[in-house]
Design an enzyme around this catalytic site. Structure first.
Site, PDB file in Angstrom:
ATOM      1  N   LYS A   1      21.863  41.570 -48.924  1.00 47.89           N
ATOM      2  CA  LYS A   1      22.293  41.848 -50.298  1.00 47.89           C
ATOM      3  C   LYS A   1      23.539  41.080 -50.695  1.00 47.89           C
ATOM      4  O   LYS A   1      23.641  40.559 -51.793  1.00 47.89           O
ATOM      5  CB  LYS A   1      22.552  43.351 -50.478  1.00 47.89           C
ATOM      6  CG  LYS A   1      21.303  44.202 -50.558  1.00 47.89           C
ATOM      7  CD  LYS A   1      21.696  45.637 -50.921  1.00 47.89           C
ATOM      8  CE  LYS A   1      20.453  46.505 -51.101  1.00 47.89           C
ATOM      9  NZ  LYS A   1      20.846  47.898 -51.460  1.00 47.89           N
TER      10      LYS A   1
ATOM     11  N   ASN B   1      20.959  31.395 -54.583  1.00 52.31           N
ATOM     12  CA  ASN B   1      20.491  30.056 -54.225  1.00 52.31           C
ATOM     13  C   ASN B   1      20.456  29.878 -52.712  1.00 52.31           C
ATOM     14  O   ASN B   1      19.552  29.241 -52.167  1.00 52.31           O
ATOM     15  CB  ASN B   1      21.390  28.990 -54.857  1.00 52.31           C
ATOM     16  CG  ASN B   1      21.223  28.933 -56.366  1.00 52.31           C
ATOM     17  OD1 ASN B   1      20.224  29.402 -56.897  1.00 52.31           O
ATOM     18  ND2 ASN B   1      22.198  28.362 -57.048  1.00 52.31           N
TER      19      ASN B   1
ATOM     20  N   SER C   1      26.013  46.761 -43.563  1.00 46.91           N
ATOM     21  CA  SER C   1      25.281  45.516 -43.341  1.00 46.91           C
ATOM     22  C   SER C   1      24.922  45.363 -41.860  1.00 46.91           C
ATOM     23  O   SER C   1      23.807  44.969 -41.508  1.00 46.91           O
ATOM     24  CB  SER C   1      26.142  44.333 -43.809  1.00 46.91           C
ATOM     25  OG  SER C   1      25.478  43.117 -43.578  1.00 46.91           O
TER      26      SER C   1
ATOM     27  N   LYS D   1      29.148  40.097 -39.922  1.00 48.23           N
ATOM     28  CA  LYS D   1      28.680  40.666 -41.198  1.00 48.23           C
ATOM     29  C   LYS D   1      29.779  40.704 -42.263  1.00 48.23           C
ATOM     30  O   LYS D   1      29.865  41.616 -43.069  1.00 48.23           O
ATOM     31  CB  LYS D   1      28.085  42.068 -41.001  1.00 48.23           C
ATOM     32  CG  LYS D   1      27.034  42.179 -39.916  1.00 48.23           C
ATOM     33  CD  LYS D   1      25.977  41.068 -40.002  1.00 48.23           C
ATOM     34  CE  LYS D   1      25.150  41.129 -41.277  1.00 48.23           C
ATOM     35  NZ  LYS D   1      24.240  39.938 -41.376  1.00 48.23           N
TER      36      LYS D   1
ATOM     37  N   GLY E   1      30.432  37.757 -44.228  1.00 47.53           N
ATOM     38  CA  GLY E   1      30.279  36.581 -45.073  1.00 47.53           C
ATOM     39  C   GLY E   1      30.268  35.285 -44.282  1.00 47.53           C
ATOM     40  O   GLY E   1      30.536  34.219 -44.830  1.00 47.53           O
TER      41      GLY E   1
ATOM     42  N   HIS F   1      33.478  34.395 -33.916  1.00 45.79           N
ATOM     43  CA  HIS F   1      33.883  35.799 -34.088  1.00 45.79           C
ATOM     44  C   HIS F   1      34.973  36.182 -33.083  1.00 45.79           C
ATOM     45  O   HIS F   1      35.302  37.361 -32.959  1.00 45.79           O
ATOM     46  CB  HIS F   1      32.681  36.731 -33.867  1.00 45.79           C
ATOM     47  CG  HIS F   1      31.569  36.580 -34.864  1.00 45.79           C
ATOM     48  ND1 HIS F   1      31.788  36.425 -36.208  1.00 45.79           N
ATOM     49  CD2 HIS F   1      30.217  36.608 -34.696  1.00 45.79           C
ATOM     50  CE1 HIS F   1      30.617  36.333 -36.825  1.00 45.79           C
ATOM     51  NE2 HIS F   1      29.648  36.453 -35.935  1.00 45.79           N
TER      52      HIS F   1
END
Length: 293
Positions: free
Chosen positions: A253, A224, A131, A46, A48, A101
């Site tokens: 978001k 987009n 998030s 979470k 990006g 990760h």
């Protein structure tokens, strides 16, 4: 020996998502053969990840930039430690791009030779936590948490996929000299996407024309991406993973400072104390608010 608790598979002190883990790869991860032109995108969950997958895909693949190839970002920059039936890492053509990760101490030994590149994207941990809370309550493979208070406890204790956020970022940063690594802040990408794309391209030694840069920036804009089926994981979530309701989104978001709408004053102060204790004298900057310079 069973290392599974709930949805978590613990390997050498690190929590993976048990639902999709490639156990054979993880158990032999140190000896995974690295090529000199491999690129690893490393994030804590979470932070990006999908956004940067899209940016890398657009930088590396002309067919992605000009929309002539219908290949998802997940297949272009597949997850290293999780099963992806369409990817054979050993036969994949160079350059190979990976998403992961993993903590620094599980990195393949070959990454320490410094020719392969690592892009580490980090985000302020309050927004990561919020998030992650929404994400965990949406995906069926992750454990649902009734409220922020309970999730904050799990997050700070590292009882989530990705383990402790503090350990993840400190580990990679404190061992940065072992790797060929660039640290970039999610919030900087939000504030100045074009400059961030140029910085990433320079690190990757990928020369792009102004027209190419414009195409990357346009298609990597968050709104987009949300409507781009190649980039937004929509089909994968619907057909493979599964959700608890139809209202959520993998790309929710992507804002800066959403934590302000969720944390109480007391929770925020408690988080700040723990952050200061764990990140004292840590040199990377964090941006907590959209208006912050």
């Amino acid at each position: 020996m069973d290392n599974t608790v709930g949805n978590l598979f613990n390997f050498k002190g690190y929590n993976f998502d048990h639902s999709f883990i490639n156990i054979d790869l993880v158990e032999n991860i140190e000896d995974f053969k690295i090529r000199n032109d491999d690129v690893f995108l490393i994030t804590y969950p979470k932070s990006g990840t999908i956004w940067t997958q899209q940016i890398l895909s657009l930088i590396y693949f002309e067919g992605h930039r000009n929309r002539t190839e219908n290949i998802t970002t997940l297949n272009r920059v597949p997850f290293f430690e999780y099963v992806n039936k369409t990817s054979n890492f050993f036969e994949a053509p160079s350059p190979r791009l990976f998403t992961s990760h993993i903590p620094y101490y599980l990195a393949p030994k070959g990454l320490k030779k410094k020719k392969a590149k690592i892009l580490y994207i980090y985000r302020n941990p309050k927004d990561v936590m919020i998030s992650y809370f929404h994400f965990s309550n949406w995906l069926v493979t992750l454990e649902k948490t009734e409220n922020i208070e309970h999730f904050m406890e799990k997050f700070l204790d590292g009882k989530v996929v990705g383990s402790r956020w503090f350990d993840h970022i400190r580990g990679w940063y404190e061992h940065k000299d072992d790797f060929n690594i660039l640290f970039m802040c999610f919030e900087d990408l939000k504030k100045d996407l074009r400059n961030s794309v140029l910085k990433i391209s320079s690190f990757l030694e990928k020369e792009l024309s102004e027209e190419d840069v414009n195409a990357v920036v346009r298609q990597a804009a968050f709104q987009n991406m949300k409507s781009d089926p190649q980039a937004n994981y929509g089909d994968i979530i619907k057909n493979i993973v599964g959700t608890r309701n139809s209202e959520g989104r993998f790309l929710r978001k992507g804002t800066i400072g959403d934590w302000k709408h969720h944390l109480t004053v007391e929770q925020n102060e408690r988080f700040d104390k723990i952050f200061q204790k764990n990140m004292k004298d840590f040199p990377l900057k964090f941006i907590w608010d959209i208006n912050e310079k």
